[in-house]
Design a protein around this motif. Structure first.
Motif, PDB file in Angstrom:
ATOM      1  N   ALA A  86     -94.365 -35.753 -33.037  1.00  0.00           N
ATOM      2  CA  ALA A  86     -94.415 -37.175 -32.673  1.00  0.00           C
ATOM      3  C   ALA A  86     -93.312 -37.579 -31.703  1.00  0.00           C
ATOM      4  N   GLN A  87     -92.620 -36.615 -31.103  1.00  0.00           N
ATOM      5  CA  GLN A  87     -91.521 -36.967 -30.213  1.00  0.00           C
ATOM      6  C   GLN A  87     -91.245 -35.830 -29.243  1.00  0.00           C
ATOM      7  N   VAL A  88     -90.515 -36.163 -28.191  1.00  0.00           N
ATOM      8  CA  VAL A  88     -90.035 -35.144 -27.264  1.00  0.00           C
ATOM      9  C   VAL A  88     -88.526 -35.318 -27.136  1.00  0.00           C
ATOM     10  N   ASP A  89     -87.815 -34.202 -27.168  1.00  0.00           N
ATOM     11  CA  ASP A  89     -86.354 -34.171 -27.167  1.00  0.00           C
ATOM     12  C   ASP A  89     -85.917 -33.349 -25.962  1.00  0.00           C
ATOM     13  N   ARG A 103     -81.622 -36.911 -24.623  1.00  0.00           N
ATOM     14  CA  ARG A 103     -82.469 -38.081 -24.841  1.00  0.00           C
ATOM     15  C   ARG A 103     -83.674 -37.665 -25.680  1.00  0.00           C
ATOM     16  N   ARG A 104     -84.117 -38.602 -26.529  1.00  0.00           N
ATOM     17  CA  ARG A 104     -85.270 -38.329 -27.387  1.00  0.00           C
ATOM     18  C   ARG A 104     -86.111 -39.592 -27.482  1.00  0.00           C
ATOM     19  N   GLU A 105     -87.425 -39.431 -27.361  1.00  0.00           N
ATOM     20  CA  GLU A 105     -88.319 -40.584 -27.436  1.00  0.00           C
ATOM     21  C   GLU A 105     -89.595 -40.197 -28.166  1.00  0.00           C
ATOM     22  N   PRO A 106     -90.227 -41.162 -28.824  1.00  0.00           N
ATOM     23  CA  PRO A 106     -91.518 -40.871 -29.464  1.00  0.00           C
ATOM     24  C   PRO A 106     -92.610 -40.646 -28.421  1.00  0.00           C
ATOM     25  N   VAL A 107     -93.519 -39.746 -28.730  1.00  0.00           N
ATOM     26  CA  VAL A 107     -94.681 -39.507 -27.877  1.00  0.00           C
ATOM     27  C   VAL A 107     -95.886 -39.240 -28.778  1.00  0.00           C
ATOM     28  N   ASP A 108     -97.056 -39.392 -28.234  1.00  0.00           N
ATOM     29  CA  ASP A 108     -98.285 -39.048 -28.941  1.00  0.00           C
ATOM     30  C   ASP A 108     -98.819 -37.770 -28.305  1.00  0.00           C
ATOM     31  N   THR A 116     -97.508 -35.772 -22.039  1.00  0.00           N
ATOM     32  CA  THR A 116     -96.332 -35.405 -22.834  1.00  0.00           C
ATOM     33  C   THR A 116     -95.268 -34.751 -21.949  1.00  0.00           C
ATOM     34  N   ARG A 119     -93.591 -37.169 -19.649  1.00  0.00           N
ATOM     35  CA  ARG A 119     -92.528 -37.930 -20.319  1.00  0.00           C
ATOM     36  C   ARG A 119     -91.261 -37.091 -20.416  1.00  0.00           C
TER      37      ARG A 119
END
Length: 394
Positions: A86-89, A103-108, A116, A119
């Motif tokens: 559920a995220q990419v780091d 940086r880390r953010e949620p992704v689908d 993905t 992002r």
């Protein structure tokens, strides 16, 4: 490509030594790799000319004229990308694999690989701009999926629908203009342990990755072991029972269907429905749902149902580890990824099963421990993955 790379095995050894142990004097490097002074000067000179090594101030005096320290050059910059369910780091590291920014953010991830990875590239671009980093030396990528390592692509990944066969490595390399390697997250985390964790002191160890998916990284003889087709360590879908719970892979009774975070939550909700846990019921009140962190908190607070379901999952993990320990004979087993509150209970039960059911020769001096690394282990491991390639002898 940013750097040419080592031209021979001696240069490769020098680079890895500076990466793993930090700045060293020429005398220390010569002693460590067994090169004559003339040969060392020549090889270091070539590495400096390629922009891979630079001086880093004076070395400690050993009598006579003081020499200078050498280090991996400041222009050497690696990136790590870890795609989660559920995220990419994303992180940047220096040549010694110290994380400089992240940086880390949620992704689908269900939207597919293109959005993905776009992002991830956007986050990486922002980090490079913040630090003023130009061309990258290389990028390592961790995926929560089986990965065909030679092709750099996921293979039938339950956690990444729509990603099968997508050339992650080639897509990123084309965008970034540098070497890229892709591996499954258990292998990458094992490399993180080897670089900065407990695994650093062992040539042979198993890294058991828990969480949404379950996998095992095998380091044997100091080298990550992937097997003939990159399938080594894929224990999550070992079938424990034909009539077991349905797994995300479509089969029944897989280890992951019993022991993953989702499985723990499923069993916790069943305990609530059966009236076996007031503590879990209170945590699910209002939402009707639970998280694995809720299960861990209930277990720490003494809830018998939460503790029982964690022990039950741990017993199954322990039985699988018995086979691995007896077959591989590692120096240590490191367990990572367990949610807060879950790890200690699970560790105690796993130890009990493995020590009880394995012969003394395999387990007489075998530590089984929880990882002491934080969640940056994947970033370090991804950087280690690509640096091993960049710093390899031709």
């Amino acid at each position: 490509m940013t750097c040419v790379g080592p031209e021979n095995p001696d240069q490769a050894r020098l680079l890895r030594l500076l990466r793993d142990d930090g700045p060293r004097s020429r005398v220390e490097l010569g002693d460590a790799v067994g090169l004559s002074r003339t040969r060392l000067v020549a090889e270091v000179g070539r590495l400096v000319a390629q922009g891979l090594v630079e001086t880093a101030g004076p070395a400690a005096s050993r009598g006579g004229r003081r020499s200078s320290l050498l280090r991996v050059a400041a222009r050497v910059r690696f990136a790590g990308i870890a795609v989660g369910p559920a995220q990419v780091d994303v992180a940047l590291t220096d040549g010694e694999l110290n994380v400089l920014a992240r940086r880390r953010e949620p992704v689908d991830v269900r939207l597919g690989p293109e959005p993905t990875l776009a992002r991830a590239l956007d986050l990486l671009g922002k980090l490079r701009a913040e630090l003023g980093v130009g061309p990258l030396t290389g990028v390592g990528v961790a995926l929560p999926a089986p990965v065909a390592f030679r092709e750099g692509a996921p293979v039938s990944p339950p956690a990444l629908p729509g990603w099968h066969g997508y050339g992650v490595r080639d897509a990123l390399a084309a965008e970034l203009g540098c070497p890229v390697l892709v591996d499954n997250d258990a292998n990458v985390l094992a490399l993180g342990e080897q670089q900065t964790g407990t695994g650093r002191a062992f040539d042979d160890f198993l890294y058991l990755k828990l969480g949404t998916a379950i996998g095992c990284g095998l380091v044997l003889g100091g080298t990550l072991h992937r097997g003939a087709t990159s399938g080594a360590g894929a224990i999550g879908h070992l079938r424990l029972a034909d009539d077991g719970p349905r797994c995300a892979c479509g089969e029944n009774g897989c280890l992951e269907a019993y022991c993953s975070d989702d499985a723990l939550v499923r069993e916790a909700l069943a305990a609530v429905g059966a009236g076996r846990s007031a503590a879990l019921a209170a945590r699910s009140a209002g939402t009707g749902t639970l998280t694995v962190a809720d299960v861990g908190k209930a277990a720490v607070a003494g809830d018998a149902a939460a503790q029982a379901l964690i022990r039950d999952a741990a017993r199954r993990l322990g039985r699988v580890l018995v086979g691995l320990v007896n077959f591989v004979n590692p120096g240590i087993v490191i367990i990572g990824g367990a949610a807060s509150g879950v790890g200690p209970t699970m560790l105690a039960e796993i130890r009990s099963v493995v020590y009880r059911r394995s012969p003394p020769l395999a387990t007489g001096s075998l530590p089984i421990v929880l990882s002491d690394l934080d969640d940056s282990a994947a970033m370090v491991g991804a950087a280690r993955l690509i640096s091993d390639n960049v710093f390899a002898a031709p």
